[in-house]
Design a protein around this motif. Structure first.
Motif, short mmCIF file in Angstrom:
data_model
loop_
_atom_site.label_atom_id
_atom_site.label_comp_id
_atom_site.label_asym_id
_atom_site.label_seq_id
_atom_site.Cartn_x
_atom_site.Cartn_y
_atom_site.Cartn_z
N GLN A 115 1.11 -1.39 -0.49
CA GLN A 115 0.44 0.08 -0.39
C GLN A 115 0.93 1.36 -0.05
O GLN A 115 2.33 1.76 0.71
N GLU B 51 0.94 5.80 -1.79
CA GLU B 51 0.59 6.75 -2.60
C GLU B 51 1.00 6.57 -3.82
O GLU B 51 2.21 6.54 -4.17
N ASP C 84 6.17 5.92 0.20
CA ASP C 84 5.15 6.48 1.69
C ASP C 84 5.95 7.45 2.27
O ASP C 84 6.91 8.65 1.63
N ARG D 275 -4.38 7.05 -3.11
CA ARG D 275 -3.52 6.12 -1.74
C ARG D 275 -4.25 4.51 -2.12
O ARG D 275 -5.77 4.64 -2.58
N ILE E 257 -4.26 -0.03 -2.82
CA ILE E 257 -3.57 -1.05 -2.15
C ILE E 257 -2.93 -2.13 -3.46
O ILE E 257 -3.65 -1.76 -4.28
N GLU F 77 -7.49 2.25 -1.35
CA GLU F 77 -6.52 2.12 0.28
C GLU F 77 -7.47 2.02 1.05
O GLU F 77 -7.91 1.06 1.48
N ILE G 266 -8.00 -4.67 2.69
CA ILE G 266 -6.80 -5.44 2.26
C ILE G 266 -7.64 -6.75 2.42
O ILE G 266 -7.65 -6.92 0.94
#
Length: 396
Positions: A32, A34, A52, A76, A78, A102, A106
């Motif tokens: 995960q 940006e 990050d 953002r 995943i 995101e 998850i």
């Protein structure tokens, strides 16, 4: 001692790439971060960095993966994929095959990635789902041996279809080991030759509790199972990957048992109804046939001749035949006597009886008849036949 030889840049980069790609950890990663420096090539590949506060990782999402998904800088996400090295620049690169915002979480992202991948392989295709056997005799059951689902299923099967035999293949249905145990339980059941269908079940729970049924190993075990599989996991609103692969999905374990077998009470009522219908049809058919027999019997009775009249006719025919035979015999007798008289008149013995004789000449074993004096000469031996015998004579 010879100094060590220098390695080429290509050799070092290739070696590092092989080490990374051979490591199972780096081949199945969820990251995960940006999105930054996003760009899209003319052929449709998308290039960006996942970052990050402390690091950034170059990432590529090829056009064949999630072609319609849109990205933008600052978002953002995943992402799922694998780590490799891009040889031309010697850069570490994350090759993504799935990306989601995101905010979905998850677990939801993993579910969606696996769903899309297995769907593309055809594991959810409705055309491959098999119909359940109508009257199963042996039912395999994969569930926890201590859970309420086991007793619920047993109660339903005992009430609806007590003729079935249950083969329990126990497994944990929650926790880190659950997916492996469910997979192993299915593999054990698959070896049972008499198995008609299988039920995989567990009670309700959170998304984390049901995570074993979103595992790829469980999905493929259900897909490759030799007989139909009914899945009853969680509540009606819970949908897992295993639900999508199974031949039939039920909202609860009890519902899975109900859908897996017929209702014996309903079957009994149906059989009684069929029995009544068959008896009614049989009675109607017998009545119809009896009517036909009676009708044919009356026709036979009407068409049958009068025995007394037949007897009179037979006696009359006998008398006529006797008279005809007598007349025929008399006529035949008269013709016979006439022919006999004619035959007698031609009988040479009758002629001999009137004093005539038959003279034959002995000549080399032959006896020609002598009917002229010119045919004999003195010394010839003659056979003379009269009515009561024959004698020899000699011409002098």
């Amino acid at each position: 001692m010879n100094p060590p030889s220098a390695l080429s840049v290509s050799a070092v980069v290739s070696f590092l790439r092989e080490v990374l790609e051979a490591n199972e950890f780096f081949s199945d990663l969820w990251i995960q971060g940006e999105v930054s420096n996003y760009s899209r090539s003319q052929v449709g590949h998308r290039y960006f960095s996942l970052k990050d506060a402390n690091a950034a990782l170059r990432t590529v999402l090829f056009r064949d993966n999630m072609s319609g998904f849109q990205l933008k800088d600052g978002e953002r996400v995943i992402a799922h994929g694998r780590i490799t090295i891009y040889p031309q620049r010697g850069e570490l690169q994350f090759v993504a095959d799935f990306v989601r915002p995101e905010g979905v979480g998850i677990l939801a992202a993993k579910f969606e990635e696996l769903r899309l991948r297995l769907e593309a392989e055809g594991l959810f295709d409705p055309g491959r789902k098999r119909p359940l056997p109508r009257f199963p005799r042996t039912i395999g059951l994969v569930t926890s041996p201590t859970g309420a689902a086991l007793q619920d299923i047993r109660n339903v099967l005992a009430r609806r279809w007590p003729l079935a035999t249950i083969l329990l293949s126990p497994a944990l249905v929650q926790g880190e080991q659950a997916a492996g145990q469910v997979t192993a339980a299915l593999k054990r059941l698959a070896k049972e030759p008499a198995l008609d269908l299988a039920i995989v079940a567990r009670g309700g729970g959170s998304a984390e509790d049901l995570s074993a049924f979103n595992d790829e190993r469980v999905a493929r075990a259900i897909y490759g199972f030799p007989v139909p599989v009914v899945l009853g996991v969680g509540h009606e609103t819970d949908v897992t990957i295993a639900d999508l692969v199974a031949d039939l999905r039920a909202p609860t374990p009890s519902a899975a048992a109900e859908r897996a077998v017929p209702d014996a009470a309903q079957m009994e009522q149906a059989l009684r109804s069929i029995d009544r219908q068959m008896a009614s049809v049989a009675r109607g058919a017998l009545a119809e046939q009896a009517g036909r027999v009676e009708s044919q019997l009356r026709r036979i009775q009407y068409a049958a001749p009068d025995p007394v009249g037949l007897a009179i006719n037979v006696r009359s025919l006998v008398r006529d035949m006797q008279a005809g035979l007598e007349r025929r015999c008399a006529a035949d007798r008269a013709r016979f006597e006439n022919v006999a008289a004619r035959i007698d008149s031609l009988n040479p013995m009758a002629t001999l009886a009137r004093g005539f004789a038959i003279v034959q000449k002995e000549l080399s074993g032959k006896k020609p008849v002598v009917n002229s004096a010119r045919k004999v000469k003195p010394g010839d031996r003659l056979s003379v036949s009269v009515a009561d015998g024959a004698f020899w004579a000699e011409v002098s």
